[in-house]
Design a protein around this motif. Structure first.
Motif, short mmCIF file in Angstrom:
data_model
loop_
_atom_site.label_atom_id
_atom_site.label_comp_id
_atom_site.label_asym_id
_atom_site.label_seq_id
_atom_site.Cartn_x
_atom_site.Cartn_y
_atom_site.Cartn_z
N SER A 58 -51.02 -16.98 14.67
CA SER A 58 -51.69 -17.28 13.40
C SER A 58 -53.20 -17.14 13.50
O SER A 58 -53.78 -17.25 14.58
CB SER A 58 -51.35 -18.71 12.94
OG SER A 58 -51.77 -19.65 13.88
N GLY A 59 -53.81 -16.86 12.34
CA GLY A 59 -55.26 -16.81 12.24
C GLY A 59 -55.89 -15.63 12.95
O GLY A 59 -57.01 -15.74 13.44
N CYS A 60 -55.21 -14.50 12.99
CA CYS A 60 -55.73 -13.33 13.70
C CYS A 60 -55.93 -12.19 12.70
O CYS A 60 -54.97 -11.54 12.27
CB CYS A 60 -54.78 -12.90 14.81
SG CYS A 60 -55.37 -11.47 15.74
N GLY A 61 -57.18 -11.93 12.35
CA GLY A 61 -57.49 -10.88 11.39
C GLY A 61 -57.30 -9.48 11.91
O GLY A 61 -57.42 -8.50 11.15
N SER A 62 -56.99 -9.33 13.19
CA SER A 62 -56.77 -8.01 13.77
C SER A 62 -55.29 -7.62 13.78
O SER A 62 -54.97 -6.46 14.04
CB SER A 62 -57.29 -7.96 15.21
OG SER A 62 -58.67 -8.23 15.27
N LEU A 63 -54.40 -8.57 13.52
CA LEU A 63 -52.97 -8.29 13.62
C LEU A 63 -52.48 -7.64 12.33
O LEU A 63 -52.32 -8.30 11.31
CB LEU A 63 -52.19 -9.59 13.89
CG LEU A 63 -50.69 -9.43 14.11
CD1 LEU A 63 -50.40 -8.56 15.33
CD2 LEU A 63 -50.01 -10.78 14.26
N ARG A 64 -52.21 -6.33 12.40
CA ARG A 64 -51.79 -5.57 11.22
C ARG A 64 -50.28 -5.35 11.17
O ARG A 64 -49.72 -5.13 10.10
CB ARG A 64 -52.52 -4.23 11.19
CG ARG A 64 -54.04 -4.35 11.08
CD ARG A 64 -54.67 -3.00 10.82
NE ARG A 64 -54.39 -2.06 11.91
CZ ARG A 64 -55.10 -1.96 13.03
NH1 ARG A 64 -56.14 -2.76 13.20
NH2 ARG A 64 -54.79 -1.08 13.96
#
Length: 582
Positions: A58-64
């Motif tokens: 959670s909370g990972c702006g890089s995980l697409r």
């Protein structure tokens, strides 16, 4: 060398493999860079841990995208939580099949569509045959998969709040499609129509379609045999009488109105002529008066609104202030506070409803306390000003809820031992209660705490509050705090949601006071005192008494203002049924 680099980059995976763990949580500031280096995907090594039952990233702006291999590598997964990442616009490859999965949380991502091959999983055979809870809230979905019901036939809870949906797929309400679905939430979308076929959801208990673009509510909704709680606030209904009722009346009254056909109701029925037709109308009018009250026509517009009055610091003779110590900035830097006066927790199960709503916020918006933590206190037990500081575990002493005074170091150790004992007794890896949050303190040399002017620690986030300030049935004035290591805005958003929920509970309590005030003999009263009725200004007119929200200032050591809540931009609630008096 390559294997060593992977171990160094993902030590959590090596530890989980070595200890044969069944739970794995990946979050925090270091995750962003590692996922970016892995191409915006989860590392393939993660999918070589077949014993995992619970996985949260959670909370990972890089995980697409999750990456290939998840379904094949994690066959025993029971819970998959991938919230507040950047998944989208679809899922490639699709997640399923995951035959043992019971909970799937994809909330707070950037999903726009879930077409076959880029969605949840196959429909034949079902990709999620055991799935009970699906959370797709806070995405950008414009439509749902047409075969969702076939993909997850045992679904019990479906959360679609905060998307861009304008319709439900027809197959969702097909007879027997979702026989176990008990909770459907699709607030804050663009829904224009609700099919009468919703009556085929035989287990439906809770329906939230607030803040959409519905113009009609089908009379067939009243045929849902187990429906107990509905929310259609914030919709512009053609039947203005019904629009007032959904804002101010109980579910039972609204369903009776629909069952009777309403005004120009859409249920097909025979046409009564002459005196018979007039008699039918008269009986319906009398029934509605009994259900919703004789004088409702006159006051429902006002009473159906939730009133919140903001008391500014300049108007308050004794405002509460929180001073922030510099050391807490490296541990849990963000805090927001507010004082709320006028809650009535004495009748019936009002206190239980309040505590349950706080737990739900912790699970949802606070993401199991990983993003933020709420603490609520009895204001009468607090002496200000307050100090928000960080202390070494051996120096922080608190009387935790339901326990004796203890050092934070010893408390954490006690909870760790309890968690280990729980695992042995239950023969499983997951734990419950406070034990679920211990990992949030891993590696911390200092623990955050909130201290009152008497030197008593009243809060130890994210673990526990103090027994000293515990909320009781006799509590009417509360101090609320929200702390976070993520951002100040998250604290404010969660505080907004908490205060809105308190206003809804208080209004419901006042409206049902006569029914519930004598039914609950478990009053958590002060020893030696008999709880009596408390005068709440305006309570005699149900729903007319606003909650008063007093501003709380947060300042640094020199007294310079860091934040004040609520400011002019806070409590800017889009809900049509709320009025904030500033």
């Amino acid at each position: 060398m390559a294997a060593a680099a992977v171990s160094e980059a993902w030590p959590e995976l090596e530890l989980a493999e070595r200890e044969r763990r069944r739970e794995l949580l990946l979050t925090g500031p270091g995750l962003e860079q590692r996922v970016r280096a892995a191409g915006g995907r989860l590392p393939p090594r993660l999918f070589t841990l077949p014993l995992l039952h619970y996985l949260e990233v959670s909370g990972c702006g890089s995980l697409r995208e999750p990456g290939p291999g998840l379904a094949q590598g994690l066959p025993q997964l029971h819970s998959l939580v991938l919230r507040r990442n950047a998944l989208g616009p679809g899922l490639s490859p699709e997640l399923g099949p995951l035959p043992a999965l019971r909970v799937l949380d994809l909330s707070g991502n950037a999903l726009e569509a879930l077409p076959p091959g880029q969605g949840l999983g196959p429909a034949e055979p079902p990709g999620f045959p055991q799935l009970q809870s699906l959370n797709l809230s806070g995405n950008r979905l414009r439509e749902l998969p047409a075969d969702l019901a076939r993909c997850a036939p045992r679904l019990q809870t479906l959360n679609l709040t905060g998307n861009r949906l304008d319709a439900f797929p027809a197959a969702l309400f097909r007879p027997g499609a979702l026989p176990l679905l008990s909770e459907l939430a699709a607030a804050d979308n663009c829904l224009r129509e609700l099919s009468p076929e919703i009556a085929h959801l035989a287990s439906l208990k809770t329906l939230d379609l607030s803040n959409n673009q519905l113009s009609e509510i089908p009379a067939e909704l009243a045929d849902c045999p187990r429906l107990k709680d509905i929310n259609f606030r914030g919709n512009r209904l053609r039947d203005k009488r019904l629009e007032k009722m959904v804002s101010g009346c109980q579910t039972r009254s609204i369903l009776e109105y629909l069952r009777a056909g309403g005004r120009g109701g859409c249920r097909s029925r025979g046409k009564a002529e002459g005196p018979d037709r007039e008699e039918a109308r008269r009986k319906r009018r009398e029934r509605r008066k009994r259900e919703c009250g004789e004088g409702e026509e006159a006051w429902v517009d006002e009473a159906s609104r939730l009133l919140l009055r903001v008391l500014h610091v300049a108007e308050n003779p004794a405002p509460l202030t929180v001073r922030v110590s510099p050391g807490v900035g490296d541990v849990r830097p963000f805090i927001v506070g507010a004082v709320v006066r006028g809650m009535d927790l004495q009748p019936g199960n009002a206190l239980k409803r309040f505590l349950s709503s706080q737990t739900k916020l912790h699970e949802d918006l606070c993401e199991k306390r990983t993003v933020a933590t709420i603490a609520t206190h009895d204001l009468s037990a607090i002496r200000g000003p307050l100090l928000y500081a960080a202390r070494p575990p051996e120096d922080l002493r608190i009387v935790p809820l339901g326990r004796r005074e203890v050092k934070a170091k010893d408390l954490v150790r006690q909870l760790q031992l309890e968690a280990e004992e729980h695992r042995k007794q239950k023969k499983r890896q997951n734990v419950s209660g406070l034990h679920r949050y211990l990992h949030l303190l891993d590696g911390k040399e200092h623990y955050p705490c909130l201290v009152d002017a008497n030197g008593d620690v009243i809060s130890f986030p994210p673990i526990t509050n103090s027994e000293k300030t515990k909320i009781k049935k006799t509590t009417c004035d509360l101090f609320l705090e929200v702390t976070s290591a993520a951002s100040l805005q998250i604290c404010k958003d969660i505080m907004d949601a908490l205060i809105l929920k308190m206003a809804e509970i208080n209004k419901y309590t006042l409206e049902n006071k006569d029914e519930g005030s004598l039914s609950d003999h478990e009053a958590d009263a002060i020893p030696g005192q008999v709880p009596g009725p408390r005068a709440t200004p305006g309570a005699e007119q149900a729903g007319s008494a606003p909650l008063v929200v007093e501003q709380v200032r947060v300042v640094d050591e020199e007294g310079h203002l860091k934040v004040v809540y609520p400011s002019k931009t806070d409590l800017d609630l889009a809900a049509a049924h709320v009025t904030v008096l500033r």
